[in-house]
Design a protein around this motif. Structure first.
Motif, mmCIF file in Angstrom:
data_model
loop_
_atom_site.group_PDB
_atom_site.id
_atom_site.type_symbol
_atom_site.label_atom_id
_atom_site.label_comp_id
_atom_site.label_asym_id
_atom_site.label_seq_id
_atom_site.Cartn_x
_atom_site.Cartn_y
_atom_site.Cartn_z
ATOM 1 N N SER A 157 52.578 -64.177 -47.762
ATOM 2 C CA SER A 157 51.495 -63.284 -47.902
ATOM 3 C C SER A 157 51.895 -61.881 -47.520
ATOM 4 O O SER A 157 50.968 -61.258 -46.640
ATOM 5 C CB SER A 157 50.207 -64.094 -46.685
ATOM 6 N N GLN A 158 52.902 -61.762 -47.872
ATOM 7 C CA GLN A 158 53.342 -60.199 -47.669
ATOM 8 C C GLN A 158 53.661 -59.772 -46.542
ATOM 9 O O GLN A 158 53.792 -58.502 -45.999
ATOM 10 C CB GLN A 158 52.629 -59.151 -48.360
ATOM 11 N N ASP A 199 46.089 -58.046 -49.100
ATOM 12 C CA ASP A 199 47.437 -57.933 -48.293
ATOM 13 C C ASP A 199 47.004 -57.829 -47.043
ATOM 14 O O ASP A 199 46.090 -57.068 -46.757
ATOM 15 C CB ASP A 199 48.499 -57.278 -48.923
ATOM 16 N N SER A 238 51.409 -55.278 -44.077
ATOM 17 C CA SER A 238 52.201 -54.746 -45.287
ATOM 18 C C SER A 238 51.753 -53.400 -45.553
ATOM 19 O O SER A 238 52.742 -52.825 -46.351
ATOM 20 C CB SER A 238 51.576 -55.687 -46.394
#
Ligand SMILES: Cc1ncc(COP(=O)(O)O)c(C=O)c1O
Length: 461
Positions: free
Chosen positions: A139-140, A270, A274
């Protein structure tokens, strides 16, 4: 052509679901099954194993297979039978992965033996943190094990972060209004100076956020960018980018509570983490909503400037999170069971949220502001000022529908909406339809009563 084991499985499944084989009852032995259904023992074993995968039966070593005590037979902790529960926050017992997790617990004990029954690093079991590195990257959230701390639920992380000093030397906290009621309670209990900033279904006023960051001694801004509790809405990419930019500019940390990360259906959404290039975002991920809240497991990703103090406070709170739970989670993640389970839960809750939105549009009076949430588990409806949320709650209580007002999601003394928080986590689509129809009826009656009272008051004698 249907395979033989599949045909046998279906027959047994039918008997299990209709109660012909009762919960807890022992199934025929493999030998008896192969004789009775005229198949090989391998076919019977395969059929039983498939039923085990569906958690309809469980195996007891050296004894055989038994029918699982179906969740319907287990009393739910929240609403009782026949209740429609829009107030719950813990996962539906029917989707909890008890059996799979039990396998992981047993396997963890076999694999790690005594390591699980002694003290461990307060930052968390190292091999779990290595697994979390991979898991979070999907999930970044890119973080090495040295940046990850395992905590006993995200509530613990919120408590520790609220009480500990921060490297920016500031001590107040800024929260969205409304916000997660558990955070409001923590901040009040700890006596932390807390400011609020409005968040609506339309988002947040970034100019006001900047003004507050600039003028107030804020150590961190607590936010739920995704599937906000109680609104259910999410920030867009630009809002997340701007919040990260303001955090860097004014040296304010951001605590990102991503409690429903696994419910995300968009590949482009995101986390705020991130967008952070300067090490100002602390990322908190709970494992409670997707699986078993009683495990008390969550992961926190902290920038180096905050990690050491956090570690000290974590160690002082409980030495470390249960090592047995941590090792079992590692295996649950590593085996792919987690992703499989998350996909099933995501789909189930998404269908329920869609049903909720449709039922609200179909039944509720146009003066009631309908849900704006897409996905997640919570949403808020806002009532017109003629209706008191507590009157609606009381009327629904009579109908065995439980729902909560959003009052406790606000800081005391600040303005609040006239909202009801609706949760679908323990309510299936048919009950959602029924519950919203009852809610619409209750609101209609109360509105009518109110109109009559007003008419009486203004009638000339
Ligand atoms: C937004 C939010 N954050 C955190 C928590 C706490 O979760 P945990 O079980 O990980 O402590 C909850 C629980 O309902 C929640 O709704």
């Amino acid at each position: 052509m249907e395979k033989k084991y599949e045909a046998l499985k279906q027959q047994l499944k039918q008997q299990l679901l209709t109660g012909k084989i009762r919960p807890g009852e022992k199934l025929p032995s493999i030998r008896t099954a192969s004789e009775r259904w005229n198949c090989s023992t391998n076919t019977a074993i395969r059929a039983y194993q498939e039923l085990e995968k569906e958690h309809l039966v469980y195996a007891v070593q050296k004894s055989g297979y038994y029918a699982v005590l179906r969740p319907q037979a287990v009393t739910r902790t929240g609403a009782g039978q026949g209740q429609i529960d829009f107030s719950a926050a813990s996962p539906d017992p029917e989707v909890m992965p008890y059996k799979d997790f039990q396998h992981c617990l047993n396997r963890a004990i076999e694999l790690y033996e005594d390591q699980l029954f002694t003290y461990c690093d307060p930052q968390g079991f190292y091999s779990l943190r290595r697994e979390l590195e991979k898991h979070l990257a999907h999930s970044q959230v890119f973080a090495q094990p040295s940046m990850i701390c395992v905590v006993s639920g995200s509530q613990q992380a919120l408590h520790l972060l609220s009480s500990m000093p921060f490297p920016n030397g500031k001590s107040a906290v800024l929260v969205e209004q409304p916000t997660f009621h558990g955070m409001v309670r923590t901040l009040q209990l700890l006596g932390v100076t807390t400011y609020g900033i409005g968040r609506t279904t339309a988002g947040i006023d970034l100019d006001e956020l900047e003004q507050q960051f600039r003028s107030k001694p804020i150590k961190f801004f607590y936010t739920m960018p995704r599937f906000h509790n109680p609104l259910g809405t999410s920030y867009g990419a630009e809002e997340k980018r701007q919040i990260a930019r303001l955090a860097e500019r004014y040296g304010v940390f951001v605590v990102e509570d991503d409690y429903l990360a696994d419910m995300e259906t968009s590949a482009k959404a995101d986390p705020l983490y991130s967008y952070d290039l300067s090490g100002h975002v602390i990322y908190v991920k709970s494992f409670s909503k997707i699986m078993l809240p009683g495990l008390r497991l969550a992961a926190v990703v902290l920038p180096p400037a905050v990690m050491e103090t956090f570690r000290l406070h974590k160690a002082s709170a409980d030495s470390s999170t249960s090592v047995l739970s941590q090792a079992a989670l590692e295996l649950y993640l590593n085996s792919g069971m987690y992703d499989h389970h998350a996909a099933m839960v995501r789909e189930r809750y998404r269908t329920r949220m869609d049903a909720l939105a449709a039922a609200c549009r179909r039944h509720l009076d146009p003066s009631i502001q309908c849900p704006a949430a897409h996905g997640g588990i919570f949403t808020t409806i806002v009532l017109p000022k003629e209706l008191d949320a507590h009157d609606v709650i009381a009327a629904l209580h009579q109908q065995h529908v439980s729902v909560r007002s959003t009052d406790q999601n606000y800081l005391p003394g600040l303005g609040r909406d006239n909202g009801l928080r609706l949760s679908i986590i323990q309510t299936d689509t048919d009950k959602i339809e029924q519950g919203i129809a009852l809610m619409a009826e209750a609101c209609r009656k109360l509105l009518q009563k109110r109109k009559q009272e007003v008419a009486w008051r203004i009638r000339p004698d």
